[in-house]
Design a protein around this motif. Structure first.
Motif, PDB file in Angstrom:
ATOM      1  N   PRO A 194      -4.314  -2.218  -7.288  1.00 55.32           N
ATOM      2  CA  PRO A 194      -4.373  -0.781  -7.594  1.00 55.32           C
ATOM      3  C   PRO A 194      -3.341  -0.397  -8.649  1.00 55.32           C
ATOM      4  CG  PRO A 194      -4.382  -1.139  -5.234  1.00 55.32           C
ATOM      5  CD  PRO A 194      -4.088  -2.458  -5.850  1.00 55.32           C
ATOM      6  N   TYR A 248       2.381   1.547  -3.419  1.00 56.46           N
ATOM      7  CA  TYR A 248       1.416   1.987  -4.431  1.00 56.46           C
ATOM      8  C   TYR A 248       1.219   3.494  -4.396  1.00 56.46           C
ATOM      9  CZ  TYR A 248      -3.043   3.173  -6.514  1.00 56.46           C
ATOM     10  OH  TYR A 248      -4.019   3.800  -7.254  1.00 56.46           O
ATOM     11  N   VAL A 288       0.843  -1.202   0.000  1.00 59.27           N
ATOM     12  CA  VAL A 288       0.000   0.000   0.000  1.00 59.27           C
ATOM     13  C   VAL A 288       0.877   1.250   0.000  1.00 59.27           C
ATOM     14  CG1 VAL A 288      -1.743   1.313   1.281  1.00 59.27           C
ATOM     15  CG2 VAL A 288      -1.918  -1.192   1.130  1.00 59.27           C
ATOM     16  N   PHE A 314      -7.695   3.164  -6.164  1.00 59.81           N
ATOM     17  CA  PHE A 314      -7.610   2.250  -5.014  1.00 59.81           C
ATOM     18  C   PHE A 314      -9.013   1.853  -4.557  1.00 59.81           C
ATOM     19  CE2 PHE A 314      -6.931   1.021  -0.590  1.00 59.81           C
ATOM     20  CZ  PHE A 314      -5.770   0.261  -0.671  1.00 59.81           C
ATOM     21  N   SER A 352      -4.970   8.305  -7.795  1.00 63.95           N
ATOM     22  CA  SER A 352      -4.500   7.062  -7.164  1.00 63.95           C
ATOM     23  C   SER A 352      -5.499   6.587  -6.108  1.00 63.95           C
ATOM     24  CB  SER A 352      -3.116   7.264  -6.547  1.00 63.95           C
ATOM     25  OG  SER A 352      -3.160   8.144  -5.442  1.00 63.95           O
TER      26      SER A 352
END
Length: 641
Positions: free
Chosen positions: A338, A184, A181, A621, A617
């Motif tokens: 994602p 990302y 996470v 997600f 983003s």
């Protein structure tokens, strides 16, 4: 081009669930709609979806050797399969097909693990050798073809071309990896070898994986790396000639197919150069495809048409609405984790157009990484010169202080946007480059996550990805180092992932001759000054192409495949952003500082800041979480825990 899946019981004792294997295989139907194949024996199951490109009548997979003791499933193309076939026949091997897949089987018999050293191509494959009770998995050198895998708690190893195949497994945990996470929201994708899930991984480019019955150890090895070893001391003119010859050879090797073949043509340097080479190698007009936008600020189709006219290609172009944001949920389903590169939208559309005309398309991807075409390379080299002129004891506190207090000025002329430059100067090369390419730099990401999630991270920082690769860089030349970093992160994690998923969604095979490993090896060893000459990127590549393309193509400002995300998020997607980013799905994860998310939305929609990159983003997600359907609640509960 295909999709592959497999299951392997490390104990060697259990039968593989054939129905489950078939479900895994069918999740990738889009990758190979022509036909599918399954094979199971005790402890092993292979599945394959086929998109026929070479030897259409035979070559079905899984494919065996003569006594059926070796079986393979394979996704990709081995471009030198014809010469390898002749070599293996001379060594006593017998072939029953004319396809590249069978070459892999006999190469394994002849050379074992070293078979990968003989292959020129893009590939992900798995071999089961019954006599050795061994499973061998490999991925191509540049990471053009994907491979995901997991080792389940019950001792079952499973793999697939896409993550969605692993999501079928009842024992597969959907718990998110906090480090993924963090990565990302730094990169806009999850870099190799991690995936968004804590118990699934990507096999890294240029790596193999070996498993043997009765052993719980996964033996992973690196078999290739980009060398950056000096390759020539020739004159500039001689290098230009050799570059053209090597480039032509790479393109020629990528044009072998038994189905209609063409090329993407954006009108940029790289795709135009590929088409120019194709035209010189083809006895018939080359099929070319491009998309245009109904907004001149984002449209470069006039340049594509210029190249198409010059080489008399059979050119196909379609106009796409610049407000083509209806694909958000489609993309979330394609990528399975994602993925925040908004150029995935026009890439999806150009693949959709190309598939109407051809089954194989050559692209210009890799030119920027090979020849230092990104503007950030010049900035990075200049920044490194400043760093080297100042002692770190002075540089770090001075520029750190300036970075902290200099205002973030998105609205100002570029010359006054110094905050990112100061941040880079306060760091060393790799962490400084990380800050420059970050989708959401530290100053934003430090506020993004909740306190509970920060505890889950245990101090982990996404710059570790860059630092790890920098430690392995085969050169200390600043330009070579940042090229190497991009070839290990951005190229496989973003560019090649984008093209693979977008093309395979339409059962289209995309080949990338600029990433032919022999070409990459040679180019990597050219002097940096021939790649980045002053502020001119791709210097030697452009010089070598002057006999083939006009200066309008070679020396115009770079546009890229951009779309108007910032205006979308203030206009037609305004409500969706608020509902998604500030909605119950994101809040329930426990990952985010919801007050900061509201601040990001308010700043952007009021026009005070351009927060389009972080908001996009976040939007993607949230789409990823919803795409997990019934599994979404499980993800949310586990992430919050």
């Amino acid at each position: 081009m295909c999709g592959i899946v497999g299951m392997f019981d490390l104990s060697g004792a259990r039968e593989i669930d054939r129905q489950l294997l078939e479900r895994m295989n069918e999740t990738q139907f889009h990758r190979g709609p022509v036909e599918g194949g399954l094979y199971t024996e005790r402890a092993l199951g292979f599945g394959h979806r086929r998109l026929s490109i070479i030897d259409l009548a035979s070559g079905q997979q899984p494919l065996f050797n003569e006594d059926r003791s070796v079986v393979v499933v394979f996704n990709g193309e081995i471009y030198n399969f014809q010469s390898l076939m002749q070599e293996l026949i001379a060594l006593g091997h017998q072939f029953s097909t004319h396809c590249d897949t069978e070459v892999i089987v006999h190469a394994w018999e002849q050379w074992g693990e070293q078979c990968v050293q003989h292959f020129r191509g893009m590939f992900a494959f798995a071999i089961w050798d019954r006599n050795q009770q061994r499973l061998f998995v490999a991925r191509d050198r540049m990471g053009i073809k994907p491979l995901f895998y997991t080792l389940l708690p019950n001792g079952i190893f499973a793999f697939g071309s896409e993550l969605k195949s692993l999501l079928c497994l009842p024992d597969f945990s959907h718990q998110l990896d906090p480090r993924a996470v963090e990565e990302y929201f730094s990169f806009g994708y999850v870099p190799e070898p991690r995936t968004i899930f804590s118990n699934a991984y990507k096999l890294a480019p240029g790596h193999t994986l070996s498993l043997t019955v009765g052993e719980i150890q996964l033996q992973q090895k690196k078999y290739w790396d980009i060398p950056f070893t000096p390759t020539t001391s020739a004159s500039e003119a001689e290098i230009e000639d050799e570059l053209v010859a090597r480039f032509r050879d790479a393109v020629a090797s990528h044009m072998i197919a038994d189905v209609p073949l063409g090329g993407f043509l954006s009108g940029g340097v790289d795709s135009s150069a590929v088409v120019a080479m194709m035209a010189g190698l083809s006895a018939t007009p080359v099929n070319t495809c491009s998309i245009s936008f109904n907004d001149p600020k984002f449209d470069e189709s006039v340049f594509a048409t210029q190249v198409a006219n010059q080489y008399k290609t059979t050119h196909h172009s379609e106009t796409v609405d610049k407000d083509d944001y209806g694909l958000i949920d489609t993309l979330a389903g394609l990528y399975d984790e994602p993925y925040a590169d908004s150029s995935a939208i026009p890439t999806y559309r150009v693949c959709q157009l190309a598939r109407k005309r051809v089954t194989v398309a050559l692209s210009g991807d890799g030119g920027d990484e090979n020849f230092a075409g990104y503007r950030r390379y010049h900035h990075s080299v200049v920044t490194e010169k400043v760093r080297s002129a100042l002692p770190s004891a002075l540089r770090r506190p001075l520029f750190g202080l300036l970075a902290k207090h200099y205002p973030k000025a998105d609205w100002a002329p570029r010359v006054f946007r110094a905050k990112t430059t100061f941040e880079a100067l306060a760091n060393d090369l790799a962490p400084g480059y990380f800050q420059g390419v970050s989708l959401m730099p530290d100053r934003l990401r430090s506020h993004l996550f909740s306190d509970n999630f920060k505890r889950d991270l245990q101090g982990y920082h996404a710059s570790e990805v860059m630092l790890a690769h920098a430690r392995n860089a085969p050169s200390d030349d600043p330009l070579s180092v940042v090229q190497y970093l991009d070839m290990k992160t951005y190229l496989p994690g973003d560019i090649l992932t984008k093209v693979d998923r977008a093309s395979m969604a339409h059962a289209l095979e995309v080949r990338v001759p600029l990433l032919d490993h022999q070409f990459v090896e040679w180019v990597s060893g050219l002097p940096s000054a021939l790649k980045l000459h002053g502020s001119e990127g791709k210097y030697i590549f452009k010089k070598s192409m002057q006999s083939y393309l006009s200066d309008d193509i070679l020396y115009r400002p770079k546009m890229g495949f951009s779309i108007p995300v910032a205006s979308w998020l203030r206009g037609p997607l305004r409500e969706r952003v608020s509902q998604a980013v500030l909605g119950p799905v994101m809040a329930a994860t426990g990952i985010f500082n919801m007050d900061f998310l509201k601040e990001l939305v308010d700043q952007h929609q009021s026009g005070r800041r351009d927060n389009s990159a972080p908001l996009w983003s976040l939007l993607m997600f949230e789409a990823f979480l919803r795409n997990l359907d019934g599994n979404a609640s499980q993800v949310i509960r586990q992430a919050a825990h």
